[in-house]
Design a protein around this motif. Structure first.
Motif, PDB file in Angstrom:
ATOM      1  N   LEU A  31       0.827  -1.214   0.000  1.00 12.04           N
ATOM      2  CA  LEU A  31       0.000   0.000   0.000  1.00 12.04           C
ATOM      3  C   LEU A  31       0.857   1.258   0.000  1.00 12.04           C
ATOM      4  O   LEU A  31       0.521   2.250  -0.673  1.00 12.04           O
ATOM      5  CB  LEU A  31      -0.924   0.001   1.220  1.00 12.04           C
ATOM      6  N   THR A  32       1.963   1.241   0.739  1.00  9.86           N
ATOM      7  CA  THR A  32       2.837   2.419   0.755  1.00  9.86           C
ATOM      8  C   THR A  32       3.419   2.686  -0.620  1.00  9.86           C
ATOM      9  O   THR A  32       3.473   3.839  -1.080  1.00  9.86           O
ATOM     10  CB  THR A  32       3.966   2.233   1.783  1.00  9.86           C
ATOM     11  N   ILE A  33       3.853   1.632  -1.298  1.00  8.54           N
ATOM     12  CA  ILE A  33       4.398   1.799  -2.650  1.00  8.54           C
ATOM     13  C   ILE A  33       3.325   2.328  -3.594  1.00  8.54           C
ATOM     14  O   ILE A  33       3.554   3.279  -4.364  1.00  8.54           O
ATOM     15  CB  ILE A  33       4.972   0.467  -3.165  1.00  8.54           C
ATOM     16  N   VAL A  34       2.139   1.727  -3.551  1.00 12.85           N
ATOM     17  CA  VAL A  34       1.065   2.124  -4.477  1.00 12.85           C
ATOM     18  C   VAL A  34       0.644   3.572  -4.233  1.00 12.85           C
ATOM     19  O   VAL A  34       0.566   4.383  -5.179  1.00 12.85           O
ATOM     20  CB  VAL A  34      -0.142   1.176  -4.325  1.00 12.85           C
ATOM     21  N   PHE A  35       0.383   3.917  -2.977  1.00 14.89           N
ATOM     22  CA  PHE A  35      -0.060   5.287  -2.680  1.00 14.89           C
ATOM     23  C   PHE A  35       1.031   6.311  -2.988  1.00 14.89           C
ATOM     24  O   PHE A  35       0.748   7.391  -3.521  1.00 14.89           O
ATOM     25  CB  PHE A  35      -0.478   5.393  -1.211  1.00 14.89           C
ATOM     26  N   LEU A  57      13.385   6.755  -5.578  1.00 14.50           N
ATOM     27  CA  LEU A  57      13.551   6.925  -4.135  1.00 14.50           C
ATOM     28  C   LEU A  57      12.232   6.712  -3.400  1.00 14.50           C
ATOM     29  O   LEU A  57      12.203   6.132  -2.301  1.00 14.50           O
ATOM     30  CB  LEU A  57      14.100   8.319  -3.831  1.00 14.50           C
ATOM     31  N   GLY A  58      11.135   7.177  -3.971  1.00  7.70           N
ATOM     32  CA  GLY A  58       9.844   6.983  -3.337  1.00  7.70           C
ATOM     33  C   GLY A  58       9.508   5.511  -3.163  1.00  7.70           C
ATOM     34  O   GLY A  58       8.982   5.093  -2.125  1.00  7.70           O
ATOM     35  N   ILE A  59       9.861   4.700  -4.168  1.00  8.93           N
ATOM     36  CA  ILE A  59       9.547   3.269  -4.098  1.00  8.93           C
ATOM     37  C   ILE A  59      10.458   2.548  -3.110  1.00  8.93           C
ATOM     38  O   ILE A  59       9.988   1.798  -2.240  1.00  8.93           O
ATOM     39  CB  ILE A  59       9.644   2.638  -5.501  1.00  8.93           C
ATOM     40  N   VAL A  60      11.776   2.762  -3.195  1.00 13.59           N
ATOM     41  CA  VAL A  60      12.682   2.002  -2.316  1.00 13.59           C
ATOM     42  C   VAL A  60      12.541   2.447  -0.861  1.00 13.59           C
ATOM     43  O   VAL A  60      12.661   1.614   0.059  1.00 13.59           O
ATOM     44  CB  VAL A  60      14.154   2.140  -2.773  1.00 13.59           C
ATOM     45  N   VAL A 163       3.612   8.970   3.657  1.00 14.59           N
ATOM     46  CA  VAL A 163       2.631   7.936   3.323  1.00 14.59           C
ATOM     47  C   VAL A 163       2.876   6.682   4.166  1.00 14.59           C
ATOM     48  O   VAL A 163       1.938   6.067   4.692  1.00 14.59           O
ATOM     49  CB  VAL A 163       2.683   7.603   1.823  1.00 14.59           C
ATOM     50  N   GLY A 164       4.156   6.306   4.298  1.00 13.77           N
ATOM     51  CA  GLY A 164       4.483   5.129   5.099  1.00 13.77           C
ATOM     52  C   GLY A 164       4.018   5.270   6.535  1.00 13.77           C
ATOM     53  O   GLY A 164       3.512   4.312   7.141  1.00 13.77           O
ATOM     54  N   HIS A 165       4.174   6.462   7.091  1.00 14.29           N
ATOM     55  CA  HIS A 165       3.737   6.671   8.475  1.00 14.29           C
ATOM     56  C   HIS A 165       2.219   6.619   8.577  1.00 14.29           C
ATOM     57  O   HIS A 165       1.677   6.035   9.535  1.00 14.29           O
ATOM     58  CB  HIS A 165       4.243   8.019   8.987  1.00 14.29           C
ATOM     59  N   ALA A 440       1.756  -5.532  -8.359  1.00 18.27           N
ATOM     60  CA  ALA A 440       1.315  -5.288  -6.980  1.00 18.27           C
ATOM     61  C   ALA A 440       1.186  -6.590  -6.199  1.00 18.27           C
ATOM     62  O   ALA A 440       1.591  -6.677  -5.027  1.00 18.27           O
ATOM     63  CB  ALA A 440      -0.018  -4.539  -6.990  1.00 18.27           C
ATOM     64  N   ILE A 441       0.652  -7.629  -6.844  1.00 20.45           N
ATOM     65  CA  ILE A 441       0.503  -8.929  -6.175  1.00 20.45           C
ATOM     66  C   ILE A 441       1.870  -9.517  -5.835  1.00 20.45           C
ATOM     67  O   ILE A 441       2.085 -10.052  -4.738  1.00 20.45           O
ATOM     68  CB  ILE A 441      -0.309  -9.892  -7.067  1.00 20.45           C
TER      69      ILE A 441
END
Length: 679
Positions: A31-35, A57-60, A163-165, A440-441
């Motif tokens: 969810l963090t990656i997708v959002f 950077l956002g993804i990793v 987003v992660g938080h 995503a899966i």
């Protein structure tokens, strides 16, 4: 029917994923990656164009935020994420500033690796910030943003952190009460698995070795989830409850009894299988049938079948008490249990080479340097994969055997994942509506299996990379071959350094784990001799349980299929002895009543301590002893009036089996101790 199936699926899920921790891990990261990606994409399209590095950077950092941030408490986690974000932007700025000086940039990367890995000495926060810094420099050097693009690049880490938080604090928050309830349900699920297996065996003439191994595996799985459930029960600072009136103490006792009763049912079933009707009555909680067997147990109490019946009746009662605790928890949310402040005393930080974390930091830095050198020979642009592999093979390892297993897992997962991913990417080429959900899966599955199998995690991540390469139009066979080659270089560099530089031999790690186990056993026997109370003995027996778990982890490389040191069967035989002894320590803790320590018990304690003093200095050599088939013993489940004595005798019997005397005929449990009493 659908409702029943839903409950079945939930029971299965809890039995295989205690407290649903793996499920939350996979969902949080996904969810963090997708959002984060969607927010960055919206900014890119409607506000200002973002460089590719911002997305990378956002993804990793979405991944690192879900995996590496391990602080307790939402506020602590936010502070760690913010520090990680600052570190990320700082190292990307350094990478951008050194872009025209690639050799110097590579050397600075090694410095970042050294500092990031050494940051683990500062605890969970240091580990997380170090991972943020390492992966960020990796992405900065890979995507090469300019200094002018740095403000736009910084949007990526900021979005990922926020987003992660929010995902962890709001959507999928930590809740010890919920986790406690789910872990208790998992305990019940694994007890049910044991009962189902006993029901399947009830009609057999005897328990074969294959079935014994299955039951032992179920016992190990039960132990894992019990240890997890115990961590969620708030305890006083000393770890010992004051009395049974405490709701947390009552719950801890119910959990302890359920664990011990299930193990006892397995132990006695090896000698005399239970009647199928009794196992079925326990599963169905059939009060009338259980009462009938309770009356029968009294009539055959001196027979092996009587012991088995009594063990199953005990398990049925403990299982019902556990079910009551679960129902109460569902109704009240364990409102009667007050959480205790997690105020662990701060310990001094050791910056000497005696600290294994600093030795590991030097190993990681040297392995990264070697991987960088050989990776550059393959590719000036893709050598980062080699460094990444060499860095990650040292994560969560405690010996060179562990590191070798992790390196092998990463290499195997990469090869198989790329092979499968190449076929999949070819089949769905030009179909982003299919490829994106599959990505995503696969991300979810990768981090769902992270805590179970590193190879499986690497397999799914490799598939994700193949699909992403396919969607961006850069997927080629040569690129995938390069990916495999760089991964092999990194894995080989990590393994070589682990075996040569500050090597921690697997047997050395086993020796350390064994020393802790023996010391915990000494503490328990000493406490019994001093007449300590029941709660303190139970806490000490649980410490032995935790030490046994650490021992199995340390010994895992010895018993792996690739090991040429010894046969896996020998490792299992020896661990079975420690498992047996650990079981009898819980029997002892449950049945002992202070202050009644008679002369016989004192002699038994002294004899057991003498056996420990003899076996402990020999360390891991017990894993390399040739043993014959396990001796059968007589009655296992102790009567209440002699449980303490029998527990002490069986502990001694297990300790004697670590180093059997070839010139002495087998004797009954405790006979050697009895002989020692006679001089």
């Amino acid at each position: 029917m659908h409702l029943f199936s839903g409950f079945q699926f939930r029971d299965w899920l809890l039995a295989n994923d205690p407290a649903l921790s793996r499920l939350r891990m996979g969902l949080r990261v996904t969810l963090t990656i997708v959002f984060s990606f969607l927010i960055l994409l919206a900014i890119h399209r409607f506000i200002l164009p973002l460089p590719t590095a911002a997305f990378g950077l956002g993804i990793v950092l979405s991944i690192e935020g879900g995996v590496a941030v391990r602080d307790k408490g939402s506020s602590r986690q936010l502070v760690t994420r913010l520090f990680g974000c600052v570190a990320s932007v700082a190292v990307v700025a350094i990478a951008a500033g050194l872009e025209d000086h690639r050799f110097l940039s590579d050397l600075v990367f090694l410095v970042v690796i050294a500092l990031a890995s050494a940051g683990r000495v500062f605890g969970p926060r240091g580990f997380a910030i170090g991972m943020f810094a390492f992966t960020s420099y990796f992405m900065g050097a890979y995507f090469r943003p300019s200094l002018a693009e740095l403000p736009d690049v910084a949007i990526g880490p900021i979005v990922a952190v926020l987003v992660g938080h929010l995902v962890r604090a709001a959507l999928l928050p930590d809740d010890w009460r919920r986790d406690l309830l789910r872990s208790l349900e998992s305990v019940r699920g694994r007890i049910n698995q044991i009962l189902f297996k006993l029901a399947a065996l009830a009609g057999s003439a005897e328990v074969g070795e294959a079935y014994r191994q299955e039951l032992r595996q179920l016992e190990e799985r039960l132990k894992e989830v019990v240890l997890m459930a115990e961590t969620f029960i708030p305890r006083p600072p000393a770890g010992v409850f004051d009395g049974a009136a405490d709701p947390a103490a009552e719950l801890a006792i119910r959990l302890f009894d359920a664990h011990l009763a299930a193990e006892s049912a397995i132990v006695v079933s090896f000698q005399s299988l239970p009647p199928f009707a009794l196992v079925h009555a326990v599963i169905e909680a059939d009060a009338a049938e259980l009462a009938r067997y309770e009356a029968m147990a009294e009539a055959i109490k001196d027979q092996p079948q009587g012991e088995t019946v009594r063990a199953l009746l005990w398990l049925g009662e403990a299982r019902q008490q556990l079910a009551q605790a679960i129902h109460q928890g569902q109704a009240s949310g364990f409102s009667g249990i007050n959480p205790l402040n997690d105020a662990a005393p701060s310990q001094g930080i050791d910056f000497s080479l005696a600290n294994p974390l600093l030795r590991s930091a030097l190993q990681i830095t040297l392995a990264s340097a070697i991987a960088m050198s050989f990776g550059l020979l393959l590719s000036r642009e893709r050598w980062f994969w080699a460094v990444l592999a060499s860095f990650l093979v040292f994560t969560n390892t405690n010996s060179r055997g562990d590191t070798a297993m992790r390196a092998l897992s990463r290499s195997l997962g990469t090869v198989l994942g790329i092979a499968f991913g190449l076929v999949l990417a070819t089949l769905i080429s030009g179909e982003p509506a299919i490829a994106i959900p599959v990505v995503a899966i696969c991300i979810f599955l990768a981090f769902y299996f992270l805590q179970v199998s590193y190879a499986t995690m690497t397999f799914f991540i490799s598939i994700v990379l193949c699909l992403v390469y396919g969607m961006t139009g850069v997927l080629t066979l040569d690129l995938l071959k390069l990916r495999i080659g760089e991964t092999m270089i990194g894995a080989a560099a990590g393994t070589a350094v682990a075996f040569v530089v500050f090597p921690t031999r697997t047997r050395g790690a086993v020796d350390v784990a064994l020393a802790r186990w023996f010391q915990a056993l000494r503490d328990l026997l000493g406490a019994v001799g001093e007449g300590k109370n029941g709660f303190e003995l139970i806490a000490l027996s649980q410490k032995i349980d935790a030490c046994y778990r650490d021992l199995t982890v340390a010994a895992r490389p010895l018993g792996s299929s690739w090991s040429v040191v010894t046969r896996p069967g020998q490792i299992r035989q020896t661990l079975a002895i420690f498992l047996s002894c650990t079981y009898w320590t819980r029997i002892l803790a449950k049945n002992y009543e202070a202050p009644a320590v008679d002369d016989v018990q004192k002699r038994l304690i002294a004899a057991n301590l003498a056996l420990i003093d003899e076996a402990a200095p020999r360390g891991s050599s017990c894993f390399f002893i040739e043993r014959k088939a396990s001796r059968t013993t007589g009655r296992h489940l102790p009567l209440s009036r002699e449980g303490t004595r029998l527990g002490l005798e069986m502990i001694g019997s297990a300790l004697e089996r670590l180093y059997p005397q070839p010139d002495v005929l087998p004797f009954a449990p405790g006979e050697a101790i009895a002989r020692s009493k006679q001089g």
